[in-house]
Design an enzyme around this catalytic site. Structure first.
Site, PDB file in Angstrom:
ATOM      1  N   LYS A 160       3.217   4.399  -1.175  1.00 23.39           N
ATOM      2  CA  LYS A 160       3.325   5.318  -2.305  1.00 23.39           C
ATOM      3  C   LYS A 160       4.655   6.036  -2.159  1.00 23.39           C
ATOM      4  CE  LYS A 160      -1.290   4.925  -1.493  1.00 23.39           C
ATOM      5  NZ  LYS A 160      -1.874   4.305  -0.302  1.00 23.39           N
TER       6      LYS A 160
ATOM      7  N   HIS B  92      -9.051  11.217   2.407  1.00 28.21           N
ATOM      8  CA  HIS B  92      -8.190  10.051   2.222  1.00 28.21           C
ATOM      9  C   HIS B  92      -6.819  10.237   2.860  1.00 28.21           C
ATOM     10  CE1 HIS B  92      -5.814   7.059  -0.270  1.00 28.21           C
ATOM     11  NE2 HIS B  92      -6.869   6.331   0.079  1.00 28.21           N
TER      12      HIS B  92
ATOM     13  N   ASP C  19      16.929  10.614  -7.888  1.00 30.09           N
ATOM     14  CA  ASP C  19      18.378  10.838  -7.760  1.00 30.09           C
ATOM     15  C   ASP C  19      18.871  10.760  -6.316  1.00 30.09           C
ATOM     16  OD1 ASP C  19      18.675  11.114 -10.485  1.00 30.09           O
ATOM     17  OD2 ASP C  19      18.528  13.297 -10.460  1.00 30.09           O
TER      18      ASP C  19
ATOM     19  N   ASP D 152       1.259  16.853  19.844  1.00 26.26           N
ATOM     20  CA  ASP D 152       1.636  18.047  20.597  1.00 26.26           C
ATOM     21  C   ASP D 152       1.993  19.194  19.650  1.00 26.26           C
ATOM     22  OD1 ASP D 152       1.138  16.590  22.858  1.00 26.26           O
ATOM     23  OD2 ASP D 152       3.220  16.083  23.253  1.00 26.26           O
TER      24      ASP D 152
ATOM     25  N   HIS E  27       0.815  -1.205   0.000  1.00 22.82           N
ATOM     26  CA  HIS E  27       0.000   0.000   0.000  1.00 22.82           C
ATOM     27  C   HIS E  27       0.859   1.270   0.000  1.00 22.82           C
ATOM     28  CE1 HIS E  27      -3.243   2.649   1.943  1.00 22.82           C
ATOM     29  NE2 HIS E  27      -3.826   2.149   0.884  1.00 22.82           N
TER      30      HIS E  27
ATOM     31  N   LYS F 177      -3.689  10.590   5.529  1.00 25.23           N
ATOM     32  CA  LYS F 177      -3.267   9.851   6.720  1.00 25.23           C
ATOM     33  C   LYS F 177      -2.228  10.706   7.442  1.00 25.23           C
ATOM     34  CE  LYS F 177      -3.857   6.809   3.050  1.00 25.23           C
ATOM     35  NZ  LYS F 177      -5.204   6.428   3.161  1.00 25.23           N
TER      36      LYS F 177
END
Length: 483
Positions: free
Chosen positions: A224, A401, A229, A408, A222, A403
């Site tokens: 991404k 969508h 370079d 703090d 899952h 995450k």
């Protein structure tokens, strides 16, 4: 025509025998007791409708896979990681001052990688900003590009990426492209063939190497990741598809977040890709040694970053434990945004304890659904969390969508992991934890805008639901170990 009741009875008997055998297998092989119970009861009671799904979804671990993947990862960590890695040094200095020595030791122990100083990270809010930055970085590539996505579609965005990768490959830039075989199940072969013919090394990530694992749909990659370079890296929630640009009217506008990184942390992100590439191809990507070395620190920047890359072959439940430790580290607030709210008992308990400590605990979830069962189950989890004192908000404009975790005034984590069992135990994920007051303020401002476009959920969402809807919620939650 005479109906053959004997044959029907034999089929029913055979189905139940298979169900009992499968239930025994589930008890022996499912990683959590809740998952084992859910599968065992359903396989014994209604094998006609659960045996086939169990072949595809039920085996959260299988013979040989975990050990082989773990051995490969340990070998790679001794051969391929940068020499400068020292997880013991992470327990000193700024990360320890911000989170505490014990928390830093736990997080670096989970990750197997250290906090690295001297980085620069910027948020990329929504698809246009994310892919503009990624495509621009690839356009400027001189040596190599590493690309990994869960979903790749052959649409306008996918075609733009393909065209650019072919252009860079023709210029002599080395391209390694990894996509998940299940997440990208509808990616046509012509797309892959065009890239292969143009000199791009492209491979699917699959876990069904052996015939016994032929039907395995768990253990999806899952992550991404884009690395250019060894100098710039990108991780976050976006996949390659026009829906991530808001092209799906039912879910638009799509709300997501990516980050761009420069500095030593790029080497950690790159190493995660190298692990996955080696598993998929049994080869290391051919990167020049000078290009694979850890990048120099960004001048006048004191941001410390840690990559946490949970996976089902980890010795520990890395995904779940990462969230538990992040929640436990919070002294004043813990804000979380997630599209799927299916916490396990450990995370649920950590959230309740945080409330008892007086921490401002908020979770932002979607008001629109993309998966019906998950959405219904999340309503019940939201109700339980609200009763425990957690504030739950639903994002109003479109599908949420992203995450993101904000701890703090100084720490923020952004990546691909959701607050659900798949990200905790079944998927390969990646999160980047940053220690920097200025960046935490940037993430805080971003989330405050999101909370400003959300409405707070109360107990009435559950209490005012019809009896049938409540039954649906409770039934949906029975599937939470595999959602």
């Amino acid at each position: 025509m005479h109906f053959d009741w004997l044959s029907l009875g034999s089929l029913i008997f055979a189905a139940h025998v298979i169900g009992v055998i499968a239930a025994g297998h589930a008890i022996l092989n499912t990683r959590t007791s809740q998952g084992a119970i859910a599968w065992a009861v359903s396989l014994v009671a209604v094998p006609y409708v659960t045996v086939i799904p169990y072949l595809f979804l039920g085996r959260s671990k299988f013979s040989g896979y975990v050990d082989k993947r773990r051995i490969e990862s340990e070998l790679l960590r001794t051969r391929a990681h940068p020499n400068a890695w020292d997880t013991h040094a992470s327990s000193m200095g700024r990360p320890a001052e911000a989170l505490g020595h014990a928390v830093v030791r736990a997080l670096t122990g989970l990750s197997g990688m250290p906090f690295l100083p001297g980085n620069h990270v910027r948020t990329l809010v929504n698809g246009d900003a994310t892919f503009a930055a990624i495509l621009d970085a690839i356009e400027q590539a001189r040596h190599y590009v590493l690309v990994q996505f869960f979903i790749v579609r052959d649409d306008a965005l996918g075609d733009k990426l393909k065209t650019l990768l072919l252009k860079k490959a023709a210029q002599g830039v080395r391209i390694c492209f990894l996509y998940d075989s299940i997440g990208s199940f509808d990616l046509p072969q012509r797309y892959v063939s065009a890239l292969l013919e143009g000199g791009v090394e492209i491979h699917p990530f699959a876990t069904n190497r052996r015939f016994v694992n032929r039907f395995q749909l768990n253990f999806r990659n899952h992550r991404k990741i884009v690395v250019v370079d060894g100098e710039r890296a990108f991780v976050g929630g976006h996949n390659v598809g026009v829906e991530y640009l808001g092209a799906n009217p039912r879910l638009s506008p799509w709300r997501d977040t990516h980050i761009e990184m420069r500095g030593p942390i790029v080497a950690s992100v790159q190493f995660v890709f190298i692990e996955d590439w080696h598993w998929a191809t049994q080869r290391l990507p051919r990167l020049e040694p000078s290009q694979a070395e850890q990048p120099e620190s960004v001048e006048d920047v004191d941001m410390h970053c840690l990559v946490v890359a949970p996976g089902p072959a980890d010795k520990e439940e890395t995904g779940s434990l990462f969230f538990v430790e992040a929640i436990n580290a919070a002294q004043t607030r813990i804000w979380i945004t997630t599209p799927y709210l299916i916490p396990d008992e450990a995370v649920f308990s950590a959230l309740r304890l945080a409330v008892m400590r007086g921490v401002d605990v908020r979770i932002l979830i979607p008001s629109r659904r993309d998966h019906y069962v998950v959405f219904e189950a999340s309503k019940l989890f939201a109700y339980d969390l609200i009763r425990a004192g957690v504030r739950i908000f639903r994002y109003r404009p479109g599908f949420l969508h992203q995450k993101v975790v904000l701890i703090d005034e100084v720490a923020a984590a952004i990546g691909s992991a959701n607050l659900d069992n798949r990200s905790f135990r079944l998927n390969f994920e990646i999160m980047v934890l940053t220690i920097d007051h200025a960046f935490a303020l940037e993430v805080e401002a971003m989330l405050e805008r999101d909370f400003g476009e959300a409405w707070e959920v109360t107990r009435h969402e559950y209490r005012n639901a019809s009896a049938l809807r409540r039954i649906v919620m409770h039934v949906a939650r029975l599937f939470s170990p595999i959602l």
